[in-house]
Design a protein around this motif. Structure first.
Motif, PDB file in Angstrom:
ATOM      1  N   HIS A  96      15.546  10.756  -1.267  1.00  0.00           N
ATOM      2  CA  HIS A  96      16.316   9.731  -0.559  1.00  0.00           C
ATOM      3  C   HIS A  96      15.472   8.485  -0.304  1.00  0.00           C
ATOM      4  CE1 HIS A  96      19.209   7.956   2.198  1.00  0.00           C
ATOM      5  NE2 HIS A  96      18.263   7.873   3.120  1.00  0.00           N
ATOM      6  N   LEU A  97      14.201   8.686   0.068  1.00  0.00           N
ATOM      7  CA  LEU A  97      13.342   7.551   0.407  1.00  0.00           C
ATOM      8  C   LEU A  97      13.157   6.609  -0.778  1.00  0.00           C
ATOM      9  CD1 LEU A  97      10.568   9.226   2.590  1.00  0.00           C
ATOM     10  CD2 LEU A  97      12.205   7.507   3.335  1.00  0.00           C
ATOM     11  N   VAL A  98      12.985   7.164  -1.968  1.00  0.00           N
ATOM     12  CA  VAL A  98      12.710   6.303  -3.129  1.00  0.00           C
ATOM     13  C   VAL A  98      13.950   5.538  -3.573  1.00  0.00           C
ATOM     14  CG1 VAL A  98      10.783   7.710  -3.956  1.00  0.00           C
ATOM     15  CG2 VAL A  98      13.086   8.190  -4.789  1.00  0.00           C
ATOM     16  N   THR A  99      15.124   5.853  -3.005  1.00  0.00           N
ATOM     17  CA  THR A  99      16.329   5.084  -3.323  1.00  0.00           C
ATOM     18  C   THR A  99      16.546   3.926  -2.359  1.00  0.00           C
ATOM     19  OG1 THR A  99      17.804   6.460  -1.954  1.00  0.00           O
ATOM     20  CG2 THR A  99      17.426   7.162  -4.231  1.00  0.00           C
ATOM     21  N   LEU A 100      15.776   3.879  -1.253  1.00  0.00           N
ATOM     22  CA  LEU A 100      15.955   2.811  -0.283  1.00  0.00           C
ATOM     23  C   LEU A 100      15.345   1.516  -0.800  1.00  0.00           C
ATOM     24  CD1 LEU A 100      15.163   4.726   3.035  1.00  0.00           C
ATOM     25  CD2 LEU A 100      17.399   4.241   2.023  1.00  0.00           C
ATOM     26  N   GLN A 101      15.949   0.414  -0.399  1.00  0.00           N
ATOM     27  CA  GLN A 101      15.493  -0.891  -0.851  1.00  0.00           C
ATOM     28  C   GLN A 101      14.121  -1.216  -0.269  1.00  0.00           C
ATOM     29  OE1 GLN A 101      17.990  -0.261   1.144  1.00  0.00           O
ATOM     30  NE2 GLN A 101      17.653  -1.386   3.055  1.00  0.00           N
ATOM     31  N   PRO A 102      13.327  -2.044  -0.958  1.00  0.00           N
ATOM     32  CA  PRO A 102      11.978  -2.366  -0.480  1.00  0.00           C
ATOM     33  C   PRO A 102      11.946  -2.938   0.929  1.00  0.00           C
ATOM     34  CG  PRO A 102      12.231  -3.051  -2.758  1.00  0.00           C
ATOM     35  CD  PRO A 102      13.592  -2.612  -2.291  1.00  0.00           C
ATOM     36  N   SER A 103      12.993  -3.636   1.351  1.00  0.00           N
ATOM     37  CA  SER A 103      12.985  -4.233   2.688  1.00  0.00           C
ATOM     38  C   SER A 103      12.896  -3.174   3.776  1.00  0.00           C
ATOM     39  CB  SER A 103      14.241  -5.084   2.894  1.00  0.00           C
ATOM     40  OG  SER A 103      15.417  -4.294   2.789  1.00  0.00           O
ATOM     41  N   PHE A 104      13.380  -1.968   3.504  1.00  0.00           N
ATOM     42  CA  PHE A 104      13.280  -0.890   4.498  1.00  0.00           C
ATOM     43  C   PHE A 104      11.813  -0.575   4.792  1.00  0.00           C
ATOM     44  CE2 PHE A 104      12.690   3.622   5.422  1.00  0.00           C
ATOM     45  CZ  PHE A 104      13.506   3.783   6.534  1.00  0.00           C
ATOM     46  N   PHE A 105      10.991  -0.576   3.746  1.00  0.00           N
ATOM     47  CA  PHE A 105       9.577  -0.244   3.912  1.00  0.00           C
ATOM     48  C   PHE A 105       8.778  -1.424   4.446  1.00  0.00           C
ATOM     49  CE2 PHE A 105      11.428   2.445   0.661  1.00  0.00           C
ATOM     50  CZ  PHE A 105      11.079   3.699   1.123  1.00  0.00           C
ATOM     51  N   SER A 344      14.319 -10.405   7.961  1.00  0.00           N
ATOM     52  CA  SER A 344      13.421 -10.747   9.068  1.00  0.00           C
ATOM     53  C   SER A 344      13.554 -12.209   9.488  1.00  0.00           C
ATOM     54  CB  SER A 344      11.970 -10.452   8.671  1.00  0.00           C
ATOM     55  OG  SER A 344      11.619 -11.185   7.502  1.00  0.00           O
ATOM     56  N   ARG A 345      14.133 -13.047   8.593  1.00  0.00           N
ATOM     57  CA  ARG A 345      14.322 -14.476   8.899  1.00  0.00           C
ATOM     58  C   ARG A 345      15.732 -14.891   8.484  1.00  0.00           C
ATOM     59  NH1 ARG A 345       9.654 -13.999   6.032  1.00  0.00           N
ATOM     60  NH2 ARG A 345      10.555 -15.026   4.209  1.00  0.00           N
ATOM     61  N   PRO A 346      16.748 -14.368   9.170  1.00  0.00           N
ATOM     62  CA  PRO A 346      18.135 -14.606   8.729  1.00  0.00           C
ATOM     63  C   PRO A 346      18.567 -16.063   8.807  1.00  0.00           C
ATOM     64  CG  PRO A 346      18.085 -13.540  10.883  1.00  0.00           C
ATOM     65  CD  PRO A 346      16.679 -13.535  10.371  1.00  0.00           C
ATOM     66  N   ASP A 347      17.916 -16.868   9.672  1.00  0.00           N
ATOM     67  CA  ASP A 347      18.330 -18.270   9.837  1.00  0.00           C
ATOM     68  C   ASP A 347      17.586 -19.224   8.915  1.00  0.00           C
ATOM     69  OD1 ASP A 347      20.024 -17.431  11.884  1.00  0.00           O
ATOM     70  OD2 ASP A 347      18.441 -17.616  13.389  1.00  0.00           O
ATOM     71  N   GLN A 348      16.678 -18.672   8.110  1.00  0.00           N
ATOM     72  CA  GLN A 348      15.879 -19.524   7.223  1.00  0.00           C
ATOM     73  C   GLN A 348      16.130 -19.107   5.776  1.00  0.00           C
ATOM     74  OE1 GLN A 348      11.708 -19.466   8.128  1.00  0.00           O
ATOM     75  NE2 GLN A 348      11.129 -20.479   6.204  1.00  0.00           N
ATOM     76  N   ASN A 349      16.725 -19.976   4.997  1.00  0.00           N
ATOM     77  CA  ASN A 349      17.043 -19.664   3.605  1.00  0.00           C
ATOM     78  C   ASN A 349      15.790 -19.683   2.741  1.00  0.00           C
ATOM     79  OD1 ASN A 349      19.744 -19.161   3.820  1.00  0.00           O
ATOM     80  ND2 ASN A 349      20.411 -21.208   3.173  1.00  0.00           N
ATOM     81  N   ALA A 350      15.537 -18.538   2.062  1.00  0.00           N
ATOM     82  CA  ALA A 350      14.452 -18.511   1.075  1.00  0.00           C
ATOM     83  C   ALA A 350      14.915 -19.165  -0.215  1.00  0.00           C
ATOM     84  CB  ALA A 350      14.020 -17.068   0.813  1.00  0.00           C
TER      85      ALA A 350
END
Length: 574
Positions: A96-105, A344-350
């Motif tokens: 299950h862990l290896v299916t999670l998106q990198p942002s989780f880690f 982590s920065r929802p108000d700042q567009n990357a």
């Protein structure tokens, strides 16, 4: 917790049945010893019969032999079930862990996650492999012993039973506290492991800045926090056991007084009282044992909660239920009005309303200052994230319509900081193509100018690279990463300053290998050094998440002030 554990034990129902039968058998044999005590007192000590002594001891030995056999079967089957269930839980958890998106880690400490996979499952293993069996056995002894007590003497049984309600309430009251404290304790232990792992992994930085005492002080503080929480948990468990023992032994004392008086008055035989005392002690001991195990179960419940919480985490990025079948990929990439911001920065567009098309076989360099959004484009292409708005398309197929495996199979990534695993050279390169032969691996290494230094290692291609490839230099790690990409033979190349850690001679050879590899393939290159992108077809200049200019080098020098400034900073001769 038990219902969740049962879902892992259900496939092994025959072993569970065998363990339960052995459990019942050992409980029955244990209780049967009470009848041996009664025979010993009435037939031997009261009547003075030598034949009775031999008969009682024979019965006792047979019961002991049967009890030993049952105990062997019970322990073997129960420990087998514990090991098997935990192996399955660890397997499912890692899967299950290896299916999670990198942002989780990125949002959760790796050490804390590792603690759940190792420490929490080990605690659960001890509960399944011993504590649950021990608790069930004592419950059976409690119920069976209680039944035999009632059958032999109701009056004395009522005295012992009077304490049972007084035991239940402390169990429930303290049990809830122990469970929460156990969960907190496991979290503190995870913090200890995470901090220790991180500092040891970066020990060179710690020592270079004379930070040994600082990390020691912080580690000691974390250890003391864990100790404080663990002490509170132990105090609650100890108080629970002490209360139960006082109440149980008090009732046994009352029973002994009344039973002893009945024997003296001739209303009860000494053998019946001895058997009743045996059962009372078994019942009291089993109740005390269940109280002790209750604390272990609550502790395990805290660990199980942490594991279930981790397994309940749903991946934000996954393949659709019915993915579109992707034909042979030409390699056309399109960003259609894509905007994206990191959690982590929802108000700042990357990325801010990016529109960009890369044609099949085109070589495109992404240039711009740090934070311009270049690496974010790579992450969207690999679908580590999905855009907040707009679409990313591969050969006119939106990425969310395609299976993740299909999408990522078309790419080969060479990151600026190459990642190597704690295994051999062969196994690290084989990540590019698991089915590759040793000859294919060697050809890829030669093309990446890595074969020379590999051959000089103690075991050649079988050499162990150490944790994260610590046994090789930065430039050597980068050449291994390039060899891995060459071995993959992808349709689309993603190069994140792939030659930044190489010396001039190695860069020359590797650049030749990359030029050959890029022939006929769509290539995206993140470039910080403009000298490395002379061979590209087009340069895309980015700043603050936007595309501000595109074109060849000479044209951008005159049309893009940002590109001209970057070029002047690096090459004054331009």
């Amino acid at each position: 917790m038990l219902s969740w554990i049962w879902s892992y034990l259900r496939p092994y129902r025959w072993q569970v049945l065998g363990a339960f039968v052995a459990l019942v058998f050992t409980a029955v044999m244990t209780l049967a010893l009470g009848q041996g005590v009664r025979l010993l007192v009435d037939m031997v000590f009261s009547e003075g019969s030598l034949e009775g002594l031999e008969e009682a001891l024979t019965v006792f030995l047979w019961l002991a032999a049967a009890l030993s056999l049952g105990a062997y079967c019970r322990m073997y089957l129960v420990f087998w079930l514990g090991e098997r269930a935990i192996a399955d839980i660890r397997r499912d958890l890692y899967k299950h862990l290896v299916t999670l998106q990198p942002s989780f880690f990125e949002e959760n400490l790796s050490g804390e996650i590792q603690s759940r996979v190792t420490t929490d499952t080990t605690l659960l293993q001890s509960v399944i492999g011993s504590s649950v069996s021990f608790a069930l056995r004592n419950v059976l002894i409690f119920v069976g012993g209680l039944g035999l007590m009632v059958a032999s003497n109701l009056k004395l049984s009522l005295i012992v039973l009077s304490v049972v309600p007084l035991v239940i309430f402390p169990l429930l009251f303290f049990g809830r506290k122990v469970r929460q404290l156990s969960r907190d304790s496991q979290g503190k232990v995870a913090d200890v492991g995470a901090w220790a792992g991180e500092t040891l992994q970066h020990i060179k930085v710690v020592q270079a800045f004379n930070g040994e005492q600082r990390v020691i002080d912080r580690f000691n503080h974390t250890v003391e926090d864990a100790f404080t929480v663990a002490l509170r948990r132990v105090r609650q468990r100890a108080l629970l056991v002490a209360l139960v023992m006082v109440m149980v032994l008090g009732s046994v004392a009352g029973m002994l007084y009344i039973g002893g008086r009945d024997v003296l008055q001739g209303a009860l035989t000494a053998g019946d009282l001895a058997a009743f005392i045996f059962y009372a002690i078994m019942v009291a001991g089993s109740l005390a044992a269940v109280t002790e195990v209750w604390g272990e179960l609550q502790r395990a419940a805290g660990a199980a909660d942490r594991l279930r919480e981790l397994m309940a985490t749903k991946p934000d990025i996954c393949s659709p239920k019915e993915p579109v079948s992707l034909p042979a990929v030409a390699g056309r990439i399109r960003f259609d009005q894509v905007s994206f911001s990191y959690p982590s920065r929802p108000d700042q567009n990357a990325l801010d309303n990016i529109s960009l098309v890369i044609e099949p076989g085109e070589r495109v360099a992404l240039v711009g200052p740090s934070g311009a959004g270049k690496s974010t484009l790579f992450e969207l292409l690999l679908r580590f994230h999905d855009p907040k708005s707009g679409q990313v398309l591969l050969d006119n197929y939106p990425l969310p319509d395609l299976a993740l495996e299909q999408v990522r199979q078309r790419y080969a990534l060479v990151p600026q900081q190459p990642i190597l695993f704690s295994t051999s050279v062969y196994e690290n390169l084989r990540y590019g193509s698991p089915e590759a032969s040793d000859q294919d691996i060697k050809r890829a290494a030669i093309a990446a100018h890595a074969d020379d230094f590999i051959q000089q290692m103690p075991d050649g291609y079988h050499s162990f690279l150490g944790e994260q490839g610590i046994k090789v230099s930065g430039g050597q790690r980068q050449r291994l990463a390039i060899a891995r990409a060459i071995l993959r033979d992808p349709r689309i190349l993603l190069l994140d300053e792939a030659t930044s850690a190489l010396d001039a001679q190695s860069e020359h050879y590797v650049q030749q290998a990359l030029d050959q590899l890029m022939e006929g393939r769509t290539t995206l290159i993140i470039a910080h050094r403009l000298a490395t992108i002379a061979h590209v077809d087009r340069i895309v200049v980015m700043d603050k998440g936007r595309v501000i200019a595109t074109g060849p080098h000479d044209e951008l020098l005159s049309s893009s002030p940002l590109y001209r400034r970057l070029a002047e900073l690096q090459f004054r001769s331009f």
